[in-house]
Design an enzyme around this catalytic site. Sequence first.
Site, PDB file in Angstrom:
ATOM      1  N   HIS A 102       0.839  -1.203   0.000  1.00 47.05           N
ATOM      2  CA  HIS A 102       0.000   0.000   0.000  1.00 47.05           C
ATOM      3  C   HIS A 102       0.874   1.253   0.000  1.00 47.05           C
ATOM      4  O   HIS A 102       0.705   2.152  -0.836  1.00 47.05           O
ATOM      5  CB  HIS A 102      -0.894  -0.029   1.241  1.00 47.05           C
ATOM      6  CG  HIS A 102      -1.745   1.186   1.431  1.00 47.05           C
ATOM      7  ND1 HIS A 102      -3.075   1.225   1.086  1.00 47.05           N
ATOM      8  CD2 HIS A 102      -1.460   2.411   1.948  1.00 47.05           C
ATOM      9  CE1 HIS A 102      -3.568   2.418   1.364  1.00 47.05           C
ATOM     10  NE2 HIS A 102      -2.603   3.160   1.900  1.00 47.05           N
ATOM     11  N   GLU A 103       1.830   1.309   0.931  1.00 49.31           N
ATOM     12  CA  GLU A 103       2.688   2.490   1.023  1.00 49.31           C
ATOM     13  C   GLU A 103       3.600   2.613  -0.202  1.00 49.31           C
ATOM     14  O   GLU A 103       3.988   3.722  -0.590  1.00 49.31           O
ATOM     15  CB  GLU A 103       3.517   2.445   2.301  1.00 49.31           C
ATOM     16  CG  GLU A 103       2.704   2.386   3.597  1.00 49.31           C
ATOM     17  CD  GLU A 103       1.707   3.524   3.763  1.00 49.31           C
ATOM     18  OE1 GLU A 103       1.897   4.579   3.126  1.00 49.31           O
ATOM     19  OE2 GLU A 103       0.735   3.363   4.517  1.00 49.31           O
ATOM     20  N   HIS A 156       1.941   4.793  -2.688  1.00 50.31           N
ATOM     21  CA  HIS A 156       2.185   6.206  -2.383  1.00 50.31           C
ATOM     22  C   HIS A 156       3.575   6.619  -2.859  1.00 50.31           C
ATOM     23  O   HIS A 156       3.763   7.684  -3.453  1.00 50.31           O
ATOM     24  CB  HIS A 156       2.100   6.434  -0.877  1.00 50.31           C
ATOM     25  CG  HIS A 156       0.723   6.511  -0.317  1.00 50.31           C
ATOM     26  ND1 HIS A 156      -0.226   7.401  -0.771  1.00 50.31           N
ATOM     27  CD2 HIS A 156       0.128   5.816   0.700  1.00 50.31           C
ATOM     28  CE1 HIS A 156      -1.339   7.249  -0.066  1.00 50.31           C
ATOM     29  NE2 HIS A 156      -1.150   6.301   0.829  1.00 50.31           N
ATOM     30  N   GLU A 168      -4.295   8.597  -2.363  1.00 53.27           N
ATOM     31  CA  GLU A 168      -4.817   7.333  -1.841  1.00 53.27           C
ATOM     32  C   GLU A 168      -5.201   6.391  -2.976  1.00 53.27           C
ATOM     33  O   GLU A 168      -5.125   5.167  -2.827  1.00 53.27           O
ATOM     34  CB  GLU A 168      -6.009   7.585  -0.920  1.00 53.27           C
ATOM     35  CG  GLU A 168      -5.674   8.301   0.379  1.00 53.27           C
ATOM     36  CD  GLU A 168      -4.659   7.556   1.244  1.00 53.27           C
ATOM     37  OE1 GLU A 168      -4.496   6.332   1.079  1.00 53.27           O
ATOM     38  OE2 GLU A 168      -4.019   8.212   2.089  1.00 53.27           O
TER      39      GLU A 168
END
Length: 505
Positions: free
Chosen positions: A273-274, A277, A303
């Site tokens: 997930h990160e 980003h 996001e």
Amino acid sequence: MTSIDPGSTYARLEARFARINALAEAEGMLHWDLATMMPRGGAGSRADQLAVLRALRHGLLTAPEVGDLLDTAQTDAADAGGDGLWRQANLREMRRLWRHATALSEAQVEALSRAVSACEAAWRDARADSDFAAVEGKLETVLALVRETAAAKAEALGLSPYDALLDEYEPDSRSEEIDRVFADLAAFLPGFLEEVLEHQRREPPVLIPEGPFPIDRQRALAVRLMEQLGFDFDHGRLDVSLHPFCGGTPDDVRITTRYDEADFTSALMGVLHETGHALYERGLPLHWRRQPVGQARGMSVHESQSLLVEMQVCRSHLFLSFAAPLLREAFEANGPAWETDNLYRLYTRVEPGFIRVDADEVTYPAHVILRYRLERAMVSGDLAIADLPAAWNEGHEKLLGIVPPDDRRGCLQDIHWYDGAWGYFPTYTLGAMTAAQLFAAARTADPAIEPGIGRGDFAPLLAWLRANVHGKGSLVSSRALLEASSGRPLDAGVFKAHLRRRYLG
């Protein structure tokens, strides 16, 4: 990037904003250190450092001459040849930041910074002890200053207090639009959740891989997959923190996660997930570094990039068919629990839970809707901080059917309010919807993307994202970016269709 007279009004603004953003980057690195490495005894001095940096930034942005420069720089930007559109967009973003900043005094900025630093430090202990009372007073102080900030910005921007806070994270978005989207989802999700749970009950039980899973092996696997996705360790790090996040700068991206030796799934998906980003940050336009137009285009787009990587890609059967052998190798494991089909069912298992960052795609929006409703009530004065734990538990039961057994798994689980981020939460679900729409558009535009994912080649997907999202920075609004890249405005139907395919197909 075409040259411009260094003595022009516009060039003077660019130089000023480069300094402002350099200070913001320094703040980011200090905050990363606070969350990962700083000894407990450093909290007081770190609060001073952050407050001073924020005050310096505010002073540079609100100096009397800035407004005059903004008023006279339009001609310089318009005469900038091929970069004219970028420079005009840069001026637009400069003015937006200036309007937010000039609504507040330097004393207000410094007071909020100090209150947030104290509250976040107290939250770390309160969360570990599940003791809301230990941080309640400091959170009341933060909320009072946030409400003061919201009122000042609301008057300056002509918005409601909550929308003035939201505009910091999602420019031009308004709670009226979010209310419509969330009402639609809140009506759709309960019935859909029951369908999914009934569908799962008809399936054989998911096999849970047995641990323990040593942290060093989890980290090595995470690093391998980060690199496969395109993360550049010459320009980034992976560390540990209480709450996973991505910070740093586009040239030095810092990712954190938290590990559980009994369950590798949460930390791994948190890292992926990160990484979404981080890929966005690294892909922002190089020629516009430290300029507002070179920054990320709002948090719903940010996001969307993390949720596109985690939810759309890394929980797909295609990705797990590639990753399954790597997982078996990393943990020296074998057997039915480690086969692709079971891992896919494990990573797409739907079950109402207490922790937002561990939630599945179907229940995740409910976690966000709860926080959105609560923070709006607190900002408006309709909910007192003392009543937050009870209101949280009541709302959680209504939306997800279960009551958190303690505040650590309830209102203390997220860092955001304690760290001063009010108006941020709705961007998570807006991001999930945007991610579904962008990924659908990417797959249609480039048929090589899906086969690439199945063999661990993410270059086609990353190239599409670089061209259509990352490289655009803040050139256009979130709405215009999505329409240009997907051919339509935000459409909840695309997200719903994705959920139906994945969980009922």
